[in-house]
Motif scaffolding. Sequence first.
Motif, PDB file in Angstrom:
ATOM      1  N   UNK A  68     -42.605   2.930  35.443  1.00  0.00           N
ATOM      2  CA  UNK A  68     -43.358   3.988  36.118  1.00  0.00           C
ATOM      3  C   UNK A  68     -42.792   5.352  35.746  1.00  0.00           C
ATOM      4  N   UNK A  69     -41.463   5.440  35.700  1.00  0.00           N
ATOM      5  CA  UNK A  69     -40.817   6.709  35.334  1.00  0.00           C
ATOM      6  C   UNK A  69     -41.170   7.099  33.900  1.00  0.00           C
ATOM      7  N   UNK A  70     -41.153   6.117  33.021  1.00  0.00           N
ATOM      8  CA  UNK A  70     -41.463   6.390  31.617  1.00  0.00           C
ATOM      9  C   UNK A  70     -42.913   6.828  31.446  1.00  0.00           C
ATOM     10  N   UNK A  71     -43.822   6.209  32.218  1.00  0.00           N
ATOM     11  CA  UNK A  71     -45.239   6.573  32.095  1.00  0.00           C
ATOM     12  C   UNK A  71     -45.477   8.014  32.525  1.00  0.00           C
ATOM     13  N   UNK A  72     -44.739   8.469  33.535  1.00  0.00           N
ATOM     14  CA  UNK A  72     -44.895   9.856  33.982  1.00  0.00           C
ATOM     15  C   UNK A  72     -44.362  10.835  32.942  1.00  0.00           C
ATOM     16  N   UNK A  73     -43.371  10.377  32.168  1.00  0.00           N
ATOM     17  CA  UNK A  73     -42.747  11.254  31.171  1.00  0.00           C
ATOM     18  C   UNK A  73     -43.491  11.243  29.836  1.00  0.00           C
ATOM     19  N   UNK A  74     -44.370  10.266  29.638  1.00  0.00           N
ATOM     20  CA  UNK A  74     -45.081  10.147  28.350  1.00  0.00           C
ATOM     21  C   UNK A  74     -46.586  10.062  28.594  1.00  0.00           C
ATOM     22  N   UNK A  75     -47.190  11.121  29.091  1.00  0.00           N
ATOM     23  CA  UNK A  75     -48.608  11.066  29.473  1.00  0.00           C
ATOM     24  C   UNK A  75     -49.553  10.831  28.310  1.00  0.00           C
TER      25      UNK A  75
END
Length: 749
Positions: free
Chosen positions: A6-13
């Motif tokens: 989830x954290x990675x998805x927010x950082x790589x839109x």
Amino acid sequence: MSLDTVKHSAETPDSAQPWKELGLKEDEYARIREILGRRPTGAELAMYSVMWSEHCSYKSSKVHLKQFGDKAPQTDALLVGIGENAGVVDVGQGYAVTFKIESHNHPSYIEPYQGAATGVGGIVRDILAMGARPVAVMDPLRFGAADHPDTKRVLPGVVAGVGGYGNCLGLPNIGGEVVFDPCYQGNPLVNALCVGVMKHEDIHLAKASGAGNKVILYGARTGGDGIGGVSVLASETFDSTGPSRRPAVQVGDPFQEKLLIECTLEIFREQLVAGIQDLGGAGLSCATSELASAGSGGMRVELDTVPLRDATLSPEEILMSESQERMCAIVEPDKVERFLEICEKWDVIATVIGEVTEGTRLEIYWHGEQIVDVPPRSVAHEGPTYHRPYARPDWQDALQADDAGKLARPVTGEELREQVLALVGSPNQASKAWVTDQYDRFVQGNTVLAQPEDSGVVRIDADTDLGVAIATDGNGRYTKLDPYAGAQLALAEAYRNVAATGAKPLAVSDCLNFGSPEDPAVMWQFAEATRGLADGCLALGTPVTGGNVSLYNQTGDAAIHPTPVVAVLGVIDDVNRRTPMAFAEQGQLILLLGETREEFGGSAWSQVVHDHLGGLPPAVDLEREKLLAEILISGSRDGMIDAAHDLSDGGLIQAVTESCLRGGHGARLVVPDGLDAFTFLFSESAGRAVVAVPRSEELRFTDMCGARGLPVTRIGVIDGDAVEVQGEFAIPLAELGAVHEATIPALLA
């Protein structure tokens, strides 16, 4: 490759995602991003793709299905309606019966045995999840042309799958249909029904409530079979190249399911679950999101604790897998130990994979990393809603104008005789014993009537002989001619079949099989059929308790005939007084109930003799159907009739032939005044039945019909060893039986 958290998805839109390959539309993917306020993780994308599929979300059909609630008749019998795993009906004496019909069409074309077998397994678990012991199954089946080479591939595999799974579970197969038509070539319909019995207090629902309660996954290990089944295989149109997606078909193990059934029933008896859901279409994605959505809080799941058959599966694959024989239960902490003990006793793997939380989110972790953080309702119950355009097809008027009345009719008695033999030996009217003999119809010892009877009847209480009757019916030819009337004719036939055995119809489940919803003509057929069924159920007082919609049933641009299959469930207070179809007593009178008109549109005669489809189907009179049912039920209860058989496909001569062959006695028929022999024998007017009445009961029975306003005509007597129409022809039963029995084995040899 690093884990997509989830954290990675927010950082790589801007990371590219395979939303299209997973069956999502561009606007659906955009909406998911809007709901989450970021791009979804790979695991979240997998969940939304399967749960927002046509098969799971009903996104093209739910605007029409709401009529089943808006127009639902008021009845005290309905205990659980649409929205749960299956509907539940009160049948008296403290008993409740749950039943449902669903489809497994596309998987059964690709892998006939496993597709059909897992269709049976899935519907059985739906019934089990309601708290009931499954007691019987049924299988309405439709295949392509009987003489097409691919039918020889599909039909034997489907029948073996249905029989193999059901027989291993020890469940009698008490009814169904086998229909052939070229429109189902490349897209067979494999619908499966299960009925279960419980006491009122044993009803269970699919919800996850109570913070701190544990989420337990139990049953088979999770494998790679069935991945993408509902999102791809069941929710898009086949191309014309044939079977191609074998990995998407689930693989069943009926012996594991039998253990799962007995284990679950013991868990129910000890009242160890607060909520329960089977794992079918969409697997864990469905079970976790639906349980959380229907509950009062959130849910946290540790996905890496899920027992696997294949250690290489990714989190996305675990969430999408539709491996069979799995259930998910919500259990209070102090009951977990006993729950696990019972599972161990039955050799059923059980694992605590999470717990209910006080929050409002469904959170899933993989080795300590959060990979899902979603509002569960957005996954399970708030998917897209499409108002698909629909329009009456431009060919409909011409089809209806192509009336069957123009077709050449037999003139002489010899021509009538030849066409009767052609009809009763045609694939759709011929004996289906080759199919039904592969099913155990009497296991458990409670089957009272089974194929080829009008309805399957099972005893549910050994002390009082309380029982239920179930019939499934549908006629795609009628529905293509007039979708509104065709759906009502399917309902009326199933309703009539239940009443013919002496049972009172109570409730309906349906399986709506149609082509692509992206075709306005198909959506018009669906809208009209749904409207017809909702109106019909309201008129008959039989609520729809649940069911299934199966769309994209077409190959390339060629859709199947619109095929609503309707299951009607009825109750009979004493199964010892059920009415069979067999003419079993020489000298009894044969009476025709209802009115016969010149109605041949969509008829078996027009198909068999002329390969014609056109005109209008028979007229529907639901008040007449109710009256006919009341007469059949009263006649059975009061001992006035010894046999009854509804009139539908093939008309009177088909019904009389079946009753004669079933009982081993012939019949002498007389054409009534005002009718010609052809119309008398082949008309498919609705609202009719044929009954056998002892001579001592004729006056009492006909007086009852007259007092209630139901036309009744004496048309013959049970006599001899032939079916004879006086002044026209006679056919020995031996000849009729040989023709009737030979067709299916010869086609499949």
